[in-house]
Design a protein around this motif. Structure first.
Motif, short mmCIF file in Angstrom:
data_model
loop_
_atom_site.label_atom_id
_atom_site.label_comp_id
_atom_site.label_asym_id
_atom_site.label_seq_id
_atom_site.Cartn_x
_atom_site.Cartn_y
_atom_site.Cartn_z
N PHE A 1 0.88 -1.35 0.12
CA PHE A 1 0.07 0.01 0.01
C PHE A 1 0.90 1.41 0.01
CE2 PHE A 1 -2.35 -3.17 2.21
CZ PHE A 1 -3.44 -3.16 1.52
N THR A 2 0.62 2.31 -0.87
CA THR A 2 1.45 3.30 -1.03
C THR A 2 0.59 4.69 -0.68
OG1 THR A 2 1.00 3.47 -3.38
CG2 THR A 2 3.12 2.37 -2.54
N LYS A 3 -0.82 4.71 -0.84
CA LYS A 3 -1.71 5.76 -0.77
C LYS A 3 -2.82 5.59 0.17
CE LYS A 3 -0.68 7.60 -5.15
NZ LYS A 3 0.05 8.88 -4.64
N VAL A 4 -3.37 6.42 1.04
CA VAL A 4 -4.43 6.29 1.62
C VAL A 4 -5.55 5.63 1.25
CG1 VAL A 4 -6.32 7.78 3.12
CG2 VAL A 4 -3.90 8.31 3.11
N GLU A 5 -5.95 5.95 0.02
CA GLU A 5 -7.06 5.24 -0.92
C GLU A 5 -6.80 3.81 -1.06
OE1 GLU A 5 -9.81 6.90 -4.62
OE2 GLU A 5 -7.73 6.57 -5.10
N GLN A 6 -5.75 3.31 -1.08
CA GLN A 6 -5.57 2.02 -1.12
C GLN A 6 -5.88 1.13 0.09
OE1 GLN A 6 -1.64 2.12 -2.54
NE2 GLN A 6 -1.89 1.80 -4.64
N LEU A 7 -5.41 2.10 1.06
CA LEU A 7 -5.85 1.20 2.36
C LEU A 7 -7.25 1.34 2.70
CD1 LEU A 7 -3.29 3.55 4.67
CD2 LEU A 7 -2.95 1.33 4.15
N LEU A 8 -7.85 2.34 2.33
CA LEU A 8 -9.51 2.54 2.70
C LEU A 8 -10.22 1.14 1.42
CD1 LEU A 8 -10.45 5.84 3.04
CD2 LEU A 8 -9.85 4.46 4.60
N GLY A 9 -9.53 1.06 0.48
CA GLY A 9 -10.12 0.16 -0.71
C GLY A 9 -9.77 -1.37 -0.02
N PHE A 10 -8.57 -1.55 0.60
CA PHE A 10 -8.58 -2.85 1.30
C PHE A 10 -9.30 -2.87 2.39
CE2 PHE A 10 -7.11 -5.13 5.10
CZ PHE A 10 -6.74 -6.39 4.25
N LEU A 11 -9.93 -1.97 2.78
CA LEU A 11 -10.89 -2.14 4.09
C LEU A 11 -12.32 -2.56 3.59
CD1 LEU A 11 -9.83 0.67 6.58
CD2 LEU A 11 -9.87 -1.69 6.85
N ILE A 12 -12.51 -2.13 2.39
CA ILE A 12 -13.84 -2.60 1.93
C ILE A 12 -13.96 -4.17 1.64
CG2 ILE A 12 -15.36 -2.57 -0.26
CD1 ILE A 12 -14.33 0.15 -0.87
N TYR A 13 -12.89 -4.63 1.20
CA TYR A 13 -12.90 -6.33 1.12
C TYR A 13 -12.97 -6.83 2.68
CZ TYR A 13 -10.13 -10.38 1.34
OH TYR A 13 -9.74 -11.62 1.84
N HIS A 14 -12.09 -6.24 3.36
CA HIS A 14 -12.13 -6.58 4.94
C HIS A 14 -13.22 -6.87 5.63
CE1 HIS A 14 -10.97 -6.68 9.31
NE2 HIS A 14 -9.90 -7.76 8.78
N GLU A 15 -14.09 -5.67 5.49
CA GLU A 15 -15.45 -5.34 6.10
C GLU A 15 -16.34 -6.32 5.36
OE1 GLU A 15 -16.84 -2.50 8.04
OE2 GLU A 15 -14.69 -2.26 8.79
N ALA A 16 -16.40 -6.56 4.20
CA ALA A 16 -17.37 -7.39 3.51
C ALA A 16 -16.98 -8.93 3.80
CB ALA A 16 -17.26 -7.11 2.10
N MET A 17 -15.82 -9.26 3.77
CA MET A 17 -15.41 -10.54 4.30
C MET A 17 -15.96 -10.99 5.85
SD MET A 17 -11.45 -12.25 4.58
CE MET A 17 -11.27 -11.13 5.93
N HIS A 18 -15.77 -9.96 6.67
CA HIS A 18 -16.30 -10.12 8.06
C HIS A 18 -17.65 -10.12 8.30
CE1 HIS A 18 -12.75 -11.12 10.13
NE2 HIS A 18 -11.93 -10.46 9.40
N PHE A 19 -18.37 -9.21 7.38
CA PHE A 19 -19.86 -9.21 7.44
C PHE A 19 -20.23 -10.35 6.72
CE2 PHE A 19 -23.86 -7.33 4.91
CZ PHE A 19 -24.28 -7.45 6.01
N ALA A 20 -19.84 -11.20 5.89
CA ALA A 20 -20.30 -12.39 5.30
C ALA A 20 -20.06 -13.32 6.33
CB ALA A 20 -19.61 -12.77 3.85
N THR A 21 -19.09 -13.53 7.16
CA THR A 21 -18.68 -14.35 8.32
C THR A 21 -20.01 -14.17 9.38
OG1 THR A 21 -16.41 -14.47 7.96
CG2 THR A 21 -17.03 -15.05 10.06
N ILE A 22 -20.21 -12.90 9.58
CA ILE A 22 -21.09 -12.48 10.79
C ILE A 22 -22.63 -13.08 10.22
CG2 ILE A 22 -22.57 -10.85 11.65
CD1 ILE A 22 -19.78 -9.07 11.67
N LYS A 23 -22.83 -13.11 9.00
CA LYS A 23 -24.02 -13.61 8.12
C LYS A 23 -24.25 -15.19 8.54
CE LYS A 23 -26.00 -11.82 4.87
NZ LYS A 23 -26.18 -10.91 3.32
N ASN A 24 -23.04 -15.59 8.35
CA ASN A 24 -23.13 -17.14 8.41
C ASN A 24 -23.07 -17.68 9.78
OD1 ASN A 24 -22.35 -19.78 7.47
ND2 ASN A 24 -20.20 -19.39 8.40
N ILE A 25 -22.50 -16.97 10.82
CA ILE A 25 -22.46 -17.16 12.03
C ILE A 25 -23.96 -17.23 12.59
CG2 ILE A 25 -21.91 -16.53 14.49
CD1 ILE A 25 -18.86 -15.85 13.36
#
Length: 158
Positions: A126-150
């Motif tokens: 990661f080199t820019k703030v926008e890239q960090l936030l872009g990764f967080l979209i993936y991370h949030e969605a992954m954990h949201f899917a896990t929450i729905k599964n649980i």
């Protein structure tokens, strides 16, 4: 100032928060057989990783509530907890406030370079703030899917 990355990040956070608002503390602490974490852990983990990627790595002040790292850092799990976790209400308030801080503090800094550059454990740089936030979209969605599964497993058990 609106930006598609922040808009998407707010969207996925809002979806997760809306989804868990009616889940009780006791239901949020159930760890289904075969899994190692519960809904509370996933929410707290979302908060902790957001603090690191959206604020710490971007050079902004972080707001880690007491014991959050001990409870929710990568590699932690509720079966090891020896301190009381936050309530669902507390987690929801923190997650809501956090996404407001992201928009307030970072919407004008998206194209700024982060120093030092950050290389993830999987080799993504990661080199820019926008890239960090872009990764967080993936991370949030992954954990949201896990929450729905649980939740689906937990409510089948009851």
């Amino acid at each position: 100032m609106s930006n598609y990355v922040i808009d998407q990040l707010k969207f996925v956070r809002r979806q997760a928060v809306n989804y868990v608002e009616s889940i009780s503390d006791s239901a949020a602490e159930i760890i289904p057989t075969g899994l190692k974490n519960n809904i509370k852990w996933n929410l707290g983990h979302m908060y902790v990783i957001h603090e690191k990627f959206a604020f710490q790595l971007a050079g902004e002040e972080t707001k880690y509530p007491a014991n959050f790292n001990k409870l929710f850092d990568p590699g932690t799990k509720p079966s090891d907890w020896n301190i009381e976790p936050p309530t669902m209400s507390e987690l929801i308030d923190l997650l809501t406030e956090q996404i407001e801080r992201v928009e307030l503090l970072l919407s004008s800094k998206l194209s700024e370079e982060i120093n030092p550059h950050y290389k993830s454990s999987t080799g993504l740089t990661f080199t820019k703030v926008e890239q960090l936030l872009g990764f967080l979209i993936y991370h949030e969605a992954m954990h949201f899917a896990t929450i729905k599964n649980i939740k689906s497993i937990t409510f089948q058990l009851n």
